[in-house]
Every structure is written in C-alpha cells, then in structure tokens.
Design a protein around this motif. Structure first.
Motif, mmCIF file in Angstrom:
data_model
loop_
_atom_site.group_PDB
_atom_site.id
_atom_site.type_symbol
_atom_site.label_atom_id
_atom_site.label_comp_id
_atom_site.label_asym_id
_atom_site.label_seq_id
_atom_site.Cartn_x
_atom_site.Cartn_y
_atom_site.Cartn_z
ATOM 1 N N UNK A 171 1.071 -1.301 -0.395
ATOM 2 C CA UNK A 171 -0.813 -0.091 -0.110
ATOM 3 C C UNK A 171 1.069 1.119 0.412
ATOM 4 N N UNK A 172 2.228 1.502 1.023
ATOM 5 C CA UNK A 172 2.670 2.135 0.473
ATOM 6 C C UNK A 172 3.073 2.284 -1.033
ATOM 7 N N UNK A 173 3.206 1.621 -1.941
ATOM 8 C CA UNK A 173 3.855 1.433 -3.000
ATOM 9 C C UNK A 173 2.872 2.303 -3.759
ATOM 10 N N UNK A 174 1.915 1.811 -3.413
ATOM 11 C CA UNK A 174 0.845 2.315 -3.996
ATOM 12 C C UNK A 174 0.899 3.869 -3.578
ATOM 13 N N UNK A 175 0.627 4.535 -2.815
ATOM 14 C CA UNK A 175 -0.037 5.726 -2.104
ATOM 15 C C UNK A 175 1.510 6.906 -3.155
ATOM 16 N N UNK A 176 2.446 6.220 -2.856
ATOM 17 C CA UNK A 176 3.822 6.970 -3.498
ATOM 18 C C UNK A 176 3.627 7.207 -4.483
ATOM 19 N N UNK A 177 3.207 6.151 -5.366
ATOM 20 C CA UNK A 177 3.219 5.969 -6.491
ATOM 21 C C UNK A 177 2.052 7.010 -7.519
ATOM 22 N N UNK A 178 0.782 7.303 -6.814
ATOM 23 C CA UNK A 178 0.205 8.254 -6.856
ATOM 24 C C UNK A 178 0.243 10.188 -6.935
ATOM 25 N N UNK A 179 0.998 9.677 -5.430
ATOM 26 C CA UNK A 179 1.304 10.661 -6.071
ATOM 27 C C UNK A 179 3.005 11.634 -6.117
ATOM 28 N N UNK A 180 3.252 10.843 -7.917
ATOM 29 C CA UNK A 180 4.155 11.034 -8.540
ATOM 30 C C UNK A 180 5.997 11.294 -7.898
ATOM 31 N N UNK A 181 5.896 10.415 -6.689
ATOM 32 C CA UNK A 181 7.339 9.820 -6.535
ATOM 33 C C UNK A 181 8.080 8.467 -7.723
ATOM 34 N N UNK A 182 9.312 8.901 -7.587
ATOM 35 C CA UNK A 182 10.202 8.396 -8.548
ATOM 36 C C UNK A 182 10.591 7.164 -8.083
ATOM 37 N N UNK A 183 10.401 6.215 -8.301
ATOM 38 C CA UNK A 183 10.775 4.775 -7.117
ATOM 39 C C UNK A 183 12.045 3.952 -7.833
ATOM 40 N N UNK A 184 12.397 4.947 -8.805
ATOM 41 C CA UNK A 184 13.659 4.102 -8.881
ATOM 42 C C UNK A 184 14.986 4.142 -8.025
#
Lengths: 214, 214
Positions: A171-184
């Motif tokens: 869920x934390x990854x889902x939230x981060x992607x939703x708010x445009x965090x670069x996951x690289x």
C-alpha cells in the motif's frame, strides 16, 4: 467479520491483504473519508471506533482498531498462512519493517494532516505535494536500506512467504506512485512489490478492486 | 543488552520503561539528536540503524529498531512481567492503544518534522507550537476515549498491571506537558499517568534520570 474500510486508505489496504492471505471471508463496510464531511467523523462511526480512523475490524462483537494491531490479531486467531516468522529476532525485524511504513512514513501523509497544511497553515497545493513526496522518499529510503542490507530479505520482505511487512510495503508503494514519487532509487522495494502483485491476495485487496472504488 | 537512546526521545523512553519493568540490565549509549548536526545522522549510527532514528537495541549481536517492535521482542524473550495480556482481543486492544500514541500522535511532533516546518515551510515558532499542540490534543483525545469507554481499563491502561500501552502513554504525557498542552480534558490518561509514576520502573526511565540528561 466486518471490515470498516475505504478503498484508497493505506491502512485499510494492509488489513485487506492480511484477510486475503489468511483466506478469511469478510463483509466490507465502506466509510467514505471525503463525502458528507468525512463519514469517519460521523457520530455513527465514532460509536464504532472512537479514534475516527479507518480501518476497524468487527469480530465476535468486538471492534478492533489500528491496522497493525488488527493484523497481529488475525495472525494470532487464524493460524493458517502465518504473517510473522517464529523466531523473536525475525519477528522484531518484520515488525520494524512494518512500523517504518506505518509509524514513520504513512502518518505524515494522512488526510487530516494534509487538511491542516492547506487549511490552518494555508500552504499551496505545490507545497503540500512537496511535503507528501519528502516524507514518502524519506520513509522509502529507510525501508530500502533495511531490506537491501539484510540477508533475510527474500522474494518478499522477509524470506519467501508474505508477511506483515509486505502488507505494509505494497500500500505504501501504491500511495507513493499515486503522488508521483520516482521509485528508481528503491529497487529492492519495487522487486518485492512486483512479487507481491503476482499474488491474488494482493490483487484482490487493491483499491481499484474494492466495491467503493471510484 | 545495549540501548541507543536519547534522554528526551519519547520512543527511547518507552523502551527504557519496558526494560525496567522486565528488570533487564542494559548499557545506555547516548545518541544526541541535536549536537554535531544530529548524531543519529552520523555514518557511525547509520551503520547501526539505517533508519537513523533512536532507539535501537543491540542484543546477541543483532540490532533491533522501532520501539514497539523492541518491546514486543523483550516480551517474547523475557517472560517475566508480561507487557501484553494473553487473550488475542485484549492483546489487540493494548496494541491499538500503543499505536494510537506511536503511529497517530508521536510521529507528527518528531524533531525532523518540526525542522521541516520551520526550515522548508518557514513557519514561525508560534505556528510550530500550534502544530505540536494540535496533534498532541488530537491523539490524547482519541486515547482518552479508548480508555474511558472500556471496562478493561483498570489502574493502568489495561487491567491492574502495566502493559505496552503504559510504556507509550507515559512518555506521550511527558511530551504534551513539555509543550504546554492543558491536560484537564484527559482525566483517565492523567489518572493512569499518576499510577505509573509511582512505580520505580517508570521513575528510573524518566528523561531527567538519564545519564545524558541536560
């Protein structure tokens, strides 16, 4: 069992994953956090959960709050598919990974905090987004370090079966992607996220799959 | 055991109480959060705890982070003076009380958050204090409701022996008083705080009693 839930709530999402991993059937009671001035603030819901936060789990006439406490309860009462390892030091590690998300990261981006920022502090939408991204990146960086530097990390956060830590990570990854965090910068987190996403328990807990999804 | 601690850290204070309740001897390693640009951010401490937060507990060559995970570990490895009840629903209640402090309240007043408010957001000291007091009051109000409305509340947060919930409650009251929150609306919390304060385990864990106290 009855789960008071909101499709996009990260904390409710954790509990949905745990219920699915355990194979426990539950009735979903949607509590809309934005409609009617926030249904979690209503007198009806306050009577269920005085903390006025989702999720809450009703079982055997008892109402339990706090996602991590609920998952531990499920793990203690439903022995199938254990969500914590058996060794105390390993259990501590899984709990620490979970708390890195649930205590250090997620509370800072909670709806009521964002409302305080834009309302009471009067910050702009850009500044609010900067706040969200800053704490998401800080939390994800800590989690990545805890995962990448530990030989106990396996296909999932701890070993090769999903645990409480994965219930929090996804869920934390889902939230981060939703708010445009670069996951690289978080390759270990993203590898584990991909592994979890192959499992039906995680797929069916996804916000888009919920009856109250918009 | 070795505890990386800071006298005024609420999370370290929780673990000190638990260690004292268990009667476990430990060596305190002070990590000064304000000196030298924050010793928790040093390379030396990052090698101990990649989250760069206190506390951390070293036991048997393993380093454990996250106060709640550490207290659960102590409870699993040191059976004397149990800090969680035996029944799963009661355990869930104690954990939910603990998380109401450790996840919903404390992270919002953490040092790094306050630094972001005054630094990046440039808010005044008054606005910062307003933020701290707002989240302290919100969290304390939720905790009071969970305590006052439940017959399981006894001399302490749950029954008549101290639990994980009390390890969290006492440091949170200390923090709230330090930042000038009026405690009148929380009579149950204050009654429990007074009961805990009579015990040596709590007295000796108090920030003023630590070797690094200022």
């Amino acid at each position: 069992m009855k789960l008071y839930t909101y499709f996009r709530s990260s904390a409710a999402y954790r509990v949905r994953i745990a219920l699915n991993l355990k194979g426990v059937y539950y009735d979903a009671v949607p509590i809309h956090l934005l409609r009617n001035g926030g249904e979690q603030l209503s007198d009806a819901y306050r009577a269920v959960n005085p903390s006025m936060l989702v999720p809450a789990l009703e079982d055997d006439g008892q109402v339990l709050g706090q996602s991590l406490a609920i998952v531990e309860y499920l793990d203690e009462t439903q022995p199938q598919a254990p969500l914590l390892p058996s060794n105390p030091a390993d259990r501590a590690r899984v709990r620490a990974l979970a708390l890195t998300v649930a205590a250090d990261t997620h509370p800072l981006g909670n709806l009521r905090v964002l409302k305080y920022l834009t309302g009471t502090l009067g910050v702009s939408e850009d500044v609010k987004l900067g706040w969200q991204q800053h704490w998401l990146r800080t939390g994800l960086a800590a989690l990545e370090q805890l995962l990448v530097n530990d030989p106990r990390t396996g296909r999932y956060s701890h070993g090769d079966t999903p645990t409480l830590a994965d219930c929090c990570l996804v869920p934390q990854v889902f939230g981060a992607q939703r708010f445009g965090v670069d996951m690289t910068p978080y390759p270990t987190i993203m590898r584990i996220y991909a592994a979890c996403s192959e499992l039906q328990a995680f797929q069916q807990a996804h916000p888009a799959q919920q009856p109250d999804a918009e």
